[in-house]
Scaffold this motif. Structure first.
Motif, short mmCIF file in Angstrom:
data_model
loop_
_atom_site.label_atom_id
_atom_site.label_comp_id
_atom_site.label_asym_id
_atom_site.label_seq_id
_atom_site.Cartn_x
_atom_site.Cartn_y
_atom_site.Cartn_z
N UNK A 100 0.86 -1.18 0.00
CA UNK A 100 0.00 0.00 0.00
C UNK A 100 0.90 1.24 0.00
N UNK A 101 0.45 2.28 -0.67
CA UNK A 101 1.28 3.48 -0.79
C UNK A 101 0.42 4.73 -0.76
N UNK A 102 1.06 5.85 -0.53
CA UNK A 102 0.36 7.14 -0.50
C UNK A 102 1.27 8.25 -0.01
N UNK A 103 0.64 9.28 0.58
CA UNK A 103 1.37 10.47 0.99
C UNK A 103 0.88 10.94 2.35
N UNK A 104 1.78 11.54 3.11
CA UNK A 104 1.43 12.20 4.37
C UNK A 104 1.71 13.69 4.19
N UNK A 105 0.69 14.51 4.44
CA UNK A 105 0.79 15.95 4.27
C UNK A 105 0.41 16.64 5.57
N UNK A 106 0.99 17.80 5.81
CA UNK A 106 0.55 18.63 6.92
C UNK A 106 -0.84 19.15 6.60
N UNK A 107 -1.80 18.90 7.48
CA UNK A 107 -3.20 19.20 7.16
C UNK A 107 -3.44 20.68 6.96
N UNK A 108 -2.68 21.55 7.63
CA UNK A 108 -2.94 22.98 7.58
C UNK A 108 -2.51 23.61 6.26
N UNK A 109 -1.39 23.15 5.69
CA UNK A 109 -0.88 23.80 4.48
C UNK A 109 -0.47 22.80 3.39
N UNK A 110 -0.82 21.52 3.55
CA UNK A 110 -0.52 20.46 2.57
C UNK A 110 0.97 20.33 2.28
N UNK A 136 4.92 -4.64 -14.81
CA UNK A 136 5.07 -4.73 -13.36
C UNK A 136 3.71 -4.99 -12.73
N UNK A 137 3.75 -5.37 -11.46
CA UNK A 137 2.51 -5.58 -10.71
C UNK A 137 2.14 -4.28 -10.01
N UNK A 138 0.96 -3.79 -10.29
CA UNK A 138 0.48 -2.52 -9.72
C UNK A 138 -0.33 -2.85 -8.46
N UNK A 139 0.20 -2.41 -7.31
CA UNK A 139 -0.48 -2.67 -6.04
C UNK A 139 -1.40 -1.51 -5.68
N UNK A 140 -2.53 -1.86 -5.09
CA UNK A 140 -3.50 -0.84 -4.66
C UNK A 140 -3.90 -1.12 -3.21
N UNK A 141 -4.33 -0.05 -2.50
CA UNK A 141 -4.40 1.34 -2.94
C UNK A 141 -3.02 2.00 -2.95
N UNK A 142 -2.80 2.89 -3.91
CA UNK A 142 -1.54 3.64 -3.99
C UNK A 142 -1.80 5.14 -3.93
N UNK A 143 -3.00 5.51 -3.48
CA UNK A 143 -3.40 6.92 -3.45
C UNK A 143 -3.87 7.36 -2.06
N UNK A 144 -3.39 6.68 -1.02
CA UNK A 144 -3.81 7.04 0.34
C UNK A 144 -3.19 8.39 0.70
N UNK A 145 -4.01 9.33 1.14
CA UNK A 145 -3.52 10.64 1.59
C UNK A 145 -3.91 10.82 3.05
#
Length: 689
Positions: free
Chosen positions: A151-161, A270-279
């Motif tokens: 599983x993959x995604x991004x971690x952002x600061x909620x106040x200013x992304x 390649x093998x595409x794993x999901x979810x890869x859009x977790x924010x």
């Protein structure tokens, strides 16, 4: 010998000699041969082995070791930060590099029937040019089955992304009927699987079981327990249950000869794993542990209390050697984390030490909650009253000597004791924007302001005509007042404030002041209309005490300057944000779903399972031109959150070293060599004439 064979041998010798010469002398001059662009590759690796640990624990514990062997000398970049083992380890693994080998020692006891991953990310590089091996993960299992989903995604600061680097992202097993709101694993149990974000905020969690669903969390782990155990830790949680999946896919990679020329396009299955859009939107909870940091009385007229965190509770004072009733005028910061207490009574000003019982909101570490605490404080003035009076006496003696000298010289003398007025500053320049106000600023709290003694005139052909105005308070600033009027562009105004129009709490009055200014012309400003869309399906989560809200009903649009600071703001009405009197320049759009209507961003709450207020950015900037009206349409949810923040506003860049890659340096060297050859040819042509 066959002539053809002899010719082939000769040509081979010439080619070999040319190759040797090329390696030692790449081109002319001292720039040497090409840089090595090939990353290291693994020659062999050992299976995990259990080895007895040295020392007293050898009887009870064993460590798990394995080695990686490479084709060249390698280095590993900061393994403590860049290499992460999953499931998370309570005792930090030993990871060392020597020559062509990397040795890993896992010191925790392994769990049965569990997939383990040692994710090196880009930490493994060759020793000479720093070419990274690239996203290498060592996987093994203590059971018959190895979990291979991701599983993959991004971690952002909620106040200013802003992308957050070095943040732990963890998974806990969940089911469809157990949402994050019912989950307590986050605060009591280490993560089941874990990864760490890179400089772009990106994470990839490997070794995920295919037959489980998960809840995802982000954690800026302060104590290394892989659980949310301290309120100071930054956290995030996903509000959807994540189910792993995969499908076959093809990646199209462009191979470049140089910065302008494409060599080929490679199609890599390649093998595409999901979810890869977790924010995951990370925040620090609002009610942080609060303690009294210090008190200070730098000025005899007031003292200050400083706290480590904000609170809605207002501290209470009970005087021990004075009567606290009506004794103070309080200047409180937003959040009550800095409070100034101005002393009304002159007898208290003369008093060197103020003893009091001070009741405030504090934090109990053992109970992990706030409580009302009462401390006995002695607030002492930095300069004692006797010393202050001595200075006054010396200043008066100095003034009397000056008067005596002037009399002996026959100069006119005014021997009246000077009266100290209250200070007032009129905060306006020679030119004012039609959207701005005039600010009156004072050095002490006010007792009264007589608006009948304040006069605003519109000056036309040297004739002053009274103009209507209003004076009101400024939020969070008790020593400021705001003068508002309907300013006419291109017109001139005069503000006249009579003597004694303002009196402070020490019965000092202000002197007479006058200020002239003009209003800027309309052709120096631009106008912007922003139509908002994309919020129809957005769920606005509010506490149970508030009614449900439409996202458009609490939408606020902000214009940011190049530093990311708010320059203008407007509430959305009928899906439209209107901005007038904008100064010419480049701006960026930010949208805030202000669910409590306080005009600022608020974090979430884990106890209430309340997410932070939603924030959106528009990636493209807007250029406002003077004298122009600009109409923009903005679908705030058209792009995922990790692709919204403009590059110009991102402060956290990917954790890449400043030097370029070996391939980029080779291209640069070829370009420089081509430039030198062209210059030499031109010089030869010029010398022939």
């Amino acid at each position: 010998m066959n002539p053809k064979t002899s010719l082939r041998h000769a040509l081979s010798a010439i080619i070999a000699a040319f190759a040797l010469w090329s390696c030692a002398n790449m081109g002319s001059g001292p720039d040497g041969g090409p840089y090595d662009e090939t990353p290291p590759h693994i020659v062999s690796m050992t299976q995990p082995q259990l080895v007895a640990r040295q020392g007293e624990k050898a009887r009870k514990h064993r460590k798990t070791t394995f080695e990686l062997v490479f084709n060249e000398l390698i280095a590993i970049d900061n393994p403590t930060e860049n290499v992460i083992v999953s499931p998370p380890q309570q005792e930090m693994p030993n990871i060392t590099a020597a020559g062509k080998r990397i040795k890993v020692e896992i010191l925790d006891s392994l769990k049965p029937n569990t997939t383990y991953t040692v994710d090196f990310a880009d930490a493994i590089k060759d020793n000479n040019e720093g070419n990274p091996l690239g996203h290498f993960t060592y996987i093994f299992s203590t059971g018959a089955q190895t979990d291979t989903m991701q599983m993959a995604g991004y971690v952002l600061n909620a106040e200013d992304l802003e992308p957050l680097s070095g943040v732990l992202v963890g998974l806990h097993p969940g089911t469809a009927d157990v949402a994050p709101s019912d989950d307590t694993l986050f605060t009591h149990t280490p993560f089941d699987r874990v990864a760490r974000t890179n400089g772009d905020g990106y994470f990839s969690i490997k070794g995920v079981a295919a037959d489980k669903a998960y809840n995802a969390y982000a954690l800026k782990d302060g104590d290394g327990d892989f659980a949310f155990s301290q309120r100071t830790e930054q956290i995030a949680f996903s509000r959807r249950l994540l189910v792993p999946g995969s499908f076959p896919d093809v990646r199209h990679d462009t191979v470049w000869i140089d910065t302008l020329t494409i060599d080929s396009i490679r199609h890599t299955p390649f093998t595409h794993f999901t979810p890869d859009d977790v924010v995951l939107l990370a925040f620090q909870e609002k009610n942080q542990p609060r303690t009294l940091l210090k008190t200070d009385r730098t000025d005899e007229r007031f003292f200050q209390a400083f706290f480590t965190a904000p609170s809605t509770h207002v501290p209470v004072i009970h005087g021990l050697n004075f009567d606290e009733r009506d004794a103070f005028v309080e200047q409180r910061s937003q959040g009550n984390d800095t409070i100034s207490y101005w002393l009304r009574d002159s007898t208290l000003i003369k008093q060197d030490t103020l003893s009091m019982c001070y009741t405030y909101m504090a934090w109990d570490d053992s109970l992990q909650q706030h409580f009302l605490r009462t401390d006995t404080l002695d607030i002492t003035a930095r300069t004692p009253w006797a010393k202050r009076m001595e200075k006054v006496r010396k200043d008066e003696e100095k003034r009397q000597k000056q008067i005596e000298r002037m009399r002996r010289r026959g100069q006119p003398v005014d021997d009246r004791v000077p009266v100290k007025n209250a200070r007032m500053d009129i905060k306006v320049g020679s030119v004012l924007s039609p959207a701005d106000n005039v600010i009156l600023e004072f050095d002490t709290p006010l007792a009264s302001l007589n608006e009948d003694m304040v006069h605003l005139f519109l000056t036309v052909d040297s004739v002053d005509t009274p103009a209507p105005f209003e004076i009101d308070t400024v939020p969070d600033h008790i020593m400021r007042r705001r003068l508002r009027a309907e300013w006419r562009p291109e017109q001139h105004y005069k503000l006249l404030i009579d003597s004694a129009a303002v009196e402070n709490i020490y019965h000092q009055v202000t002197g007479k002041q006058e200020k002239s200014f003009s209003i800027e012309t309309l052709d120096q400003f631009g106008t912007l209309f922003v139509e908002i869309s994309g919020l129809d399906s957005l769920q606005v989560t509010v506490p149970d005490t508030l009614p449900a809200l439409s996202a458009y009903a609490c939408c606020r649009v902000e214009l940011l300057n190049g530093n990311g600071q708010v320059a203008y703001a407007a509430n959305v009405k009928d899906r439209l944000a209107e901005f007038y009197y904008l100064k010419e320049g480049e701006y960026y759009l930010r949208c805030l779903i202000d669910r409590n209507g306080n005009g600022r961003w608020d974090p979430g709450s884990w106890a209430d399972r309340l997410p932070p207020e939603d924030v959106f950015y528009r990636p493209q900037s807007i250029n406002v031109r003077a004298g122009w009206d600009l109409n923009e349409q903005w679908n705030v949810t058209a792009l995922p959150r990790h692709r919204q923040k403009p590059d110009a506003l991102i402060k956290q860049r990917a954790t890449k070293k400043q030097q370029s890659s070996a391939h980029e340096r080779n291209i640069k060297r070829l370009e420089e060599r081509s430039g030198r050859k062209a210059a030499d040819k031109k010089n030869r042509q010029n010398s022939s004439f």
